[in-house]
Every structure is written in structure tokens, then in C-alpha cells.
Scaffold this active site. Sequence first.
Site, PDB file in Angstrom:
ATOM      1  N   ARG A  92      15.376  -6.501  30.319  1.00 18.20           N
ATOM      2  CA  ARG A  92      14.907  -6.986  28.837  1.00 18.20           C
ATOM      3  C   ARG A  92      14.606  -8.477  28.629  1.00 18.20           C
ATOM      4  O   ARG A  92      13.615  -8.736  28.040  1.00 18.20           O
ATOM      5  CB  ARG A  92      16.450  -6.938  28.141  1.00 18.20           C
ATOM      6  CG  ARG A  92      17.023  -5.396  27.994  1.00 18.20           C
ATOM      7  CD  ARG A  92      18.435  -5.477  27.487  1.00 18.20           C
ATOM      8  NE  ARG A  92      19.020  -3.908  27.586  1.00 18.20           N
ATOM      9  CZ  ARG A  92      19.780  -3.543  28.459  1.00 18.20           C
ATOM     10  NH1 ARG A  92      20.112  -4.355  29.467  1.00 18.20           N
ATOM     11  NH2 ARG A  92      20.277  -2.481  28.405  1.00 18.20           N
ATOM     12  N   ASP A 152      26.255  -1.581  24.438  1.00 15.90           N
ATOM     13  CA  ASP A 152      27.027  -1.737  25.714  1.00 15.90           C
ATOM     14  C   ASP A 152      28.451  -1.526  25.568  1.00 15.90           C
ATOM     15  O   ASP A 152      29.199  -0.880  26.592  1.00 15.90           O
ATOM     16  CB  ASP A 152      26.817  -3.182  26.468  1.00 15.90           C
ATOM     17  CG  ASP A 152      25.416  -3.659  26.138  1.00 15.90           C
ATOM     18  OD1 ASP A 152      24.704  -3.271  27.256  1.00 15.90           O
ATOM     19  OD2 ASP A 152      25.034  -4.142  25.345  1.00 15.90           O
ATOM     20  N   ARG A 155      29.106   2.391  25.382  1.00 16.58           N
ATOM     21  CA  ARG A 155      28.710   2.923  26.522  1.00 16.58           C
ATOM     22  C   ARG A 155      30.174   2.792  27.438  1.00 16.58           C
ATOM     23  O   ARG A 155      30.403   3.886  27.919  1.00 16.58           O
ATOM     24  CB  ARG A 155      27.609   2.486  27.235  1.00 16.58           C
ATOM     25  CG  ARG A 155      26.272   2.857  26.743  1.00 16.58           C
ATOM     26  CD  ARG A 155      25.174   1.883  27.485  1.00 16.58           C
ATOM     27  NE  ARG A 155      23.937   2.645  27.023  1.00 16.58           N
ATOM     28  CZ  ARG A 155      22.854   2.008  26.818  1.00 16.58           C
ATOM     29  NH1 ARG A 155      22.652   0.655  27.440  1.00 16.58           N
ATOM     30  NH2 ARG A 155      21.536   2.450  26.630  1.00 16.58           N
ATOM     31  N   HIS A 179      23.042  -9.302  26.354  1.00 15.81           N
ATOM     32  CA  HIS A 179      22.762  -7.453  26.350  1.00 15.81           C
ATOM     33  C   HIS A 179      21.781  -7.458  27.399  1.00 15.81           C
ATOM     34  O   HIS A 179      20.495  -7.449  27.104  1.00 15.81           O
ATOM     35  CB  HIS A 179      22.114  -7.001  24.973  1.00 15.81           C
ATOM     36  CG  HIS A 179      21.812  -5.940  24.945  1.00 15.81           C
ATOM     37  ND1 HIS A 179      22.558  -4.902  25.410  1.00 15.81           N
ATOM     38  CD2 HIS A 179      20.589  -5.355  24.690  1.00 15.81           C
ATOM     39  CE1 HIS A 179      21.890  -3.705  25.274  1.00 15.81           C
ATOM     40  NE2 HIS A 179      20.524  -4.075  24.821  1.00 15.81           N
TER      41      HIS A 179
END
Length: 319
Positions: A92, A152, A155, A179
Site C-alpha cells: 500500500r 483489518d 478480517r 493499514h
Amino acid sequence: MSLTTGSKIVLIGAGDVGVAYAYALVNQGLCDHLAIIDVNEQKTWGHVQDLNHAVPWAGHSIRVSVGTYEDCADAALVVNCAGAAQKSGESRLDLVDRNVEIFEDIVGKVMDAGFNGIFLVATNPVDILSYATWKFSGLPSSQVIGSGTILDTARYRYALGRYLDLAPTSVHAYVIGEHGDTELPVLSAGSAGGVSLQKMLREKVEESSPSGADEIFEQTRDAAYEIIQAKGSTSFGIGMGLARITRAIFHNQDVVLPVSALLDGEYGQEDIYIGTPAVIDRRGVRHVVELELDEDESEKFAHSADVLRDVMRKADLTR
């Protein structure tokens, strides 16, 4: 100038994430008017028509339209999903230079329209771009929220629920920090069904289960790479996460969600957007909730903040 009221949303970026969010909005009836802006006007028109055709079965009266930046003048919420997408094998943080430039242009156009609502940022790297949005917009930090670690955390709760044979809604644990690759789970503050998460995991391992907390978290952290390789992007999870933040704002819920918010001394950090639980209401971020981290978690969080701050310096955002 008072915060814009109402429930009009302007969505910028009609890629996979934006469209998943738009569908969640229509399905859950979270706004009165959704205006969608994207450089691909023909495809955007198609999405708008398709979404409007879902309205009769949604049980809610929502208007979906092709938007322009003029729509931001009376919008209560602008959700930015625009920018270069993460490619297979790319982190990212690799997206920073491309997306900071894109965001400076977008945020400038939004503010020129007279916007005074809440910015919700979803584009990666979300912590860096939330900070950039705050700087470029000149809005109070309470009015700029990043999606942070909401995906996150979802998940992680899902994986823990599967492992413990519990519904994810009965698992309470946060993932905080960047993140991205330096994020961390806060097991010390976690619980499942009212029982300490650490205790439940220890007992599960003692029952000869080969998996443990570390493996579950690694699966959580690396899930995006696997999904992107398989289908090209992640969209449904983050779309629902953005819808959850939207509901917290418009329903003035005072609920704690793991978002990217500006720290002002919490966790010993300042002048940085990073994933942390925060109270979300109609004004945006009411305040950050500082978790009581153990020594290992504190070190990992500080490292995550250092990684983000280094990228911010390289992107010349701390000037």
C-alpha cells in the site's frame, strides 16, 4: 460556518471499492442522495442506472445520480475512493507518490465548491492520504476520517470467530496501526463472549489445535495480497466497512470504530493519522480511544507510526 447537515453523499471514484460502497448504501438506505464522480463518465452513468434499478427492491427511497464537484457544496459526506489501485505484489505504501498528487487535485476541487462536511478516505495508503486530505482541505481533523483498520479488524474478527467456533460479532478485538504490513492486533484488550481472548486462545492451543494467534493474524494481515492476486482487488469487505462508518456518522451513534484518525498525544504520538479506535458521531471523530497496550504492542505500534512518518517525510507532507 456550521457543519453541513442532511444525508447527501458524494462518492469520488467508481472503481471496485466505490461501487461496492455505493451498493451497500443503496441496500442499507443510508442516504437520501448519492452523487457519483469518476473520470470514466460512461461507466459511471451505467453504474448509476444499475443502482437506481435496485432502489425499488431496497425498501428505501434513494436518488443516485452522476455527480460533479458542484454537488459537494451541499454534501454532508464526501467519500474518496479515487486513485491508483494496488497491484499484485505491490504494498500500500508503494502508492504514495501517485495518489498524493491525485488527492491534492481532488481535495482542492471539493473545497472550491464550498464543502463543509465530513471527508471519509478509503484510498491506499489510507493513513497517509487521510493526513494529506486534512492538510489540503484545511478542515478540522474531526471532519477527516480514514477507513483505517476497519477492514483489518473485520478480517481478524472473522478469522478468530472461525478458529474459536463463535460468531464474529461475539469476538471483540482491534487491529491498529498502519493499514498495511506493520499493523498489529491488540490481544491484551480482546475478548470473546466476555472471556479474555488471550485465555481462550491459550486453551484452544492446549486442546492440540495446531494454529494459534500469530498464524491467525498473519492470515489477516496478508489477506489483501491473496485476494488481489485471485480477483484483482478487494471491494466487498471495505465497501461494508465504509457503510458502517457512514451509518455511525449519519445516525449519530457515538460508536467506537477502528478508523484512521489524527493523534494528539495518544500512544505518545502526535501529528499523524493512524488506525485506532475512535468514537464516531455526527460531527465525525468525537475523540480517539487510547487502548492500554502491553510492552510488546506499544513497541509495535511505535514502529508502525515511525514507518508512516518516514513515508510522510519522503512525500513532503510534514512541511
